[in-house]
Design an enzyme around this catalytic site. Structure first.
Site, PDB file in Angstrom:
ATOM      1  N   CYS A  10       0.868  -1.185   0.000  1.00  0.00           N
ATOM      2  CA  CYS A  10       0.000   0.000   0.000  1.00  0.00           C
ATOM      3  C   CYS A  10       0.897   1.226   0.000  1.00  0.00           C
ATOM      4  O   CYS A  10       2.086   1.125  -0.337  1.00  0.00           O
ATOM      5  CB  CYS A  10      -0.971  -0.026   1.183  1.00  0.00           C
ATOM      6  SG  CYS A  10      -0.190   0.004   2.810  1.00  0.00           S
ATOM      7  N   ASN A  13       2.292   1.449   4.358  1.00  0.00           N
ATOM      8  CA  ASN A  13       2.593   0.200   5.082  1.00  0.00           C
ATOM      9  C   ASN A  13       2.268   0.301   6.574  1.00  0.00           C
ATOM     10  O   ASN A  13       2.924  -0.307   7.421  1.00  0.00           O
ATOM     11  CB  ASN A  13       4.055  -0.248   4.870  1.00  0.00           C
ATOM     12  CG  ASN A  13       4.328  -1.703   5.311  1.00  0.00           C
ATOM     13  OD1 ASN A  13       5.418  -2.017   5.760  1.00  0.00           O
ATOM     14  ND2 ASN A  13       3.371  -2.585   5.183  1.00  0.00           N
ATOM     15  N   CYS A  15      -1.455   0.801   7.359  1.00  0.00           N
ATOM     16  CA  CYS A  15      -2.888   0.493   7.490  1.00  0.00           C
ATOM     17  C   CYS A  15      -3.269  -0.747   6.682  1.00  0.00           C
ATOM     18  O   CYS A  15      -3.492  -1.835   7.231  1.00  0.00           O
ATOM     19  CB  CYS A  15      -3.744   1.677   7.034  1.00  0.00           C
ATOM     20  SG  CYS A  15      -3.518   3.167   8.035  1.00  0.00           S
ATOM     21  N   ARG A  16      -3.344  -0.615   5.370  1.00  0.00           N
ATOM     22  CA  ARG A  16      -3.919  -1.687   4.551  1.00  0.00           C
ATOM     23  C   ARG A  16      -3.015  -2.892   4.389  1.00  0.00           C
ATOM     24  O   ARG A  16      -3.436  -4.037   4.622  1.00  0.00           O
ATOM     25  CB  ARG A  16      -4.310  -1.126   3.176  1.00  0.00           C
ATOM     26  CG  ARG A  16      -5.442  -0.121   3.239  1.00  0.00           C
ATOM     27  CD  ARG A  16      -5.584   0.674   1.955  1.00  0.00           C
ATOM     28  NE  ARG A  16      -4.450   1.556   1.745  1.00  0.00           N
ATOM     29  CZ  ARG A  16      -4.235   2.279   0.652  1.00  0.00           C
ATOM     30  NH1 ARG A  16      -5.092   2.189  -0.350  1.00  0.00           N
ATOM     31  NH2 ARG A  16      -3.197   3.074   0.570  1.00  0.00           N
ATOM     32  N   SER A  17      -1.768  -2.682   3.945  1.00  0.00           N
ATOM     33  CA  SER A  17      -0.946  -3.860   3.657  1.00  0.00           C
ATOM     34  C   SER A  17      -0.533  -4.651   4.904  1.00  0.00           C
ATOM     35  O   SER A  17      -0.483  -5.886   4.835  1.00  0.00           O
ATOM     36  CB  SER A  17       0.257  -3.508   2.770  1.00  0.00           C
ATOM     37  OG  SER A  17       1.129  -2.601   3.395  1.00  0.00           O
ATOM     38  N   ASP A 128      -7.827   3.934   0.782  1.00  0.00           N
ATOM     39  CA  ASP A 128      -6.975   4.352   1.883  1.00  0.00           C
ATOM     40  C   ASP A 128      -7.845   4.851   3.039  1.00  0.00           C
ATOM     41  O   ASP A 128      -8.566   5.833   2.878  1.00  0.00           O
ATOM     42  CB  ASP A 128      -6.074   5.482   1.363  1.00  0.00           C
ATOM     43  CG  ASP A 128      -5.050   5.911   2.381  1.00  0.00           C
ATOM     44  OD1 ASP A 128      -5.153   5.492   3.550  1.00  0.00           O
ATOM     45  OD2 ASP A 128      -4.143   6.663   1.991  1.00  0.00           O
TER      46      ASP A 128
HETATM   47  P1  4NP Z   1      -1.794   2.804   4.050  1.00  0.00           P
HETATM   48  O1  4NP Z   1      -2.391   4.186   4.592  1.00  0.00           O
HETATM   49  O2  4NP Z   1      -1.252   3.100   2.678  1.00  0.00           O
HETATM   50  O3  4NP Z   1      -2.968   1.893   4.019  1.00  0.00           O
HETATM   51  O4  4NP Z   1      -0.724   2.384   5.051  1.00  0.00           O
HETATM   52  C1  4NP Z   1      -1.636   5.351   4.617  1.00  0.00           C
HETATM   53  C2  4NP Z   1      -0.935   5.689   5.754  1.00  0.00           C
HETATM   54  C3  4NP Z   1      -0.197   6.857   5.786  1.00  0.00           C
HETATM   55  C4  4NP Z   1      -0.154   7.680   4.680  1.00  0.00           C
HETATM   56  C5  4NP Z   1      -0.829   7.330   3.539  1.00  0.00           C
HETATM   57  C6  4NP Z   1      -1.581   6.161   3.515  1.00  0.00           C
HETATM   58  N1  4NP Z   1       0.573   8.883   4.720  1.00  0.00           N
HETATM   59  O5  4NP Z   1       0.563   9.618   3.714  1.00  0.00           O
HETATM   60  O6  4NP Z   1       1.210   9.194   5.720  1.00  0.00           O
END
Ligand code: 4NP
Length: 162
Positions: A10, A13, A15-17, A128
């Protein structure tokens, strides 16, 4: 026999992955396939490297009996060599992976996770949830859960059959 190696990707790294990694490991272990299928996760971006998963993701997983452990790392080009399948959460992640793929063969390892959910319909993204409320994390978990079940079925049928 070499295991099948799966990497979930994602943006951050956190939340989703990491959720997908934990959910998939949970199902793989319950199926007794821990020595046949290896899972890991990584982020396209490096902002959260070294951090544990977002507390909201960990809380949602805990509610469902799953522990998210591990710390964020950034995707690196060697991942294209090591992993057999590289599963992106959304289309931007997939585009970013495609842009980094050194060859067509490597490029073909990258897919959208929800391609493996037979009920996903036309919407193949796990959005996201980072800037949304906790409902976003519940929806995220449902989408990942369904896709990981489909993925395990696919691996049993297509990659582990011998
Ligand atoms: P993820 O979510 O891609 O599912 O881990 C996010 C977490 C943080 C950010 C973007 C997406 N960020 O921009 O900090």
């Amino acid at each position: 026999m070499e295991p099948v190696r799966i990497l979930f990707v994602c943006l951050g790294n956190i939340c989703r992955s990491p959720t997908a990694e934990a959910v998939m490991r949970h199902h793989v272990n319950r199926a007794g396939l821990g020595d046949r299928i290896e899972v890991d996760s990584a982020g396209i971006g490096g902002w959260h490297v070294g951090e544990p998963a977002d507390e909201r993701a960990r809380a949602e997983a805990r509610r469902r009996g799953i522990d998210i452990t591990g710390r964020a790392r950034q995707f690196h080009p060697g991942d294209f060599e090591w992993f057999d399948l590289i599963l992106a959460m959304d289309r931007q992640n997939l585009t970013d992976l495609h842009d980094r793929a050194p060859t067509v063969a490597h490029r073909s390892k990258a897919r959208l996770l929800r391609e493996f959910d037979p009920d996903a319909g036309g919407d193949l993204e796990v959005p996201d949830p980072y800037y949304g409320g906790s409902r976003g994390f519940s929806t995220m978990f449902d989408q990942i859960e369904a896709a990981c079940r489909g993925l395990l079925g696919h691996l049993r049928a297509e990659r582990l059959a011998s």
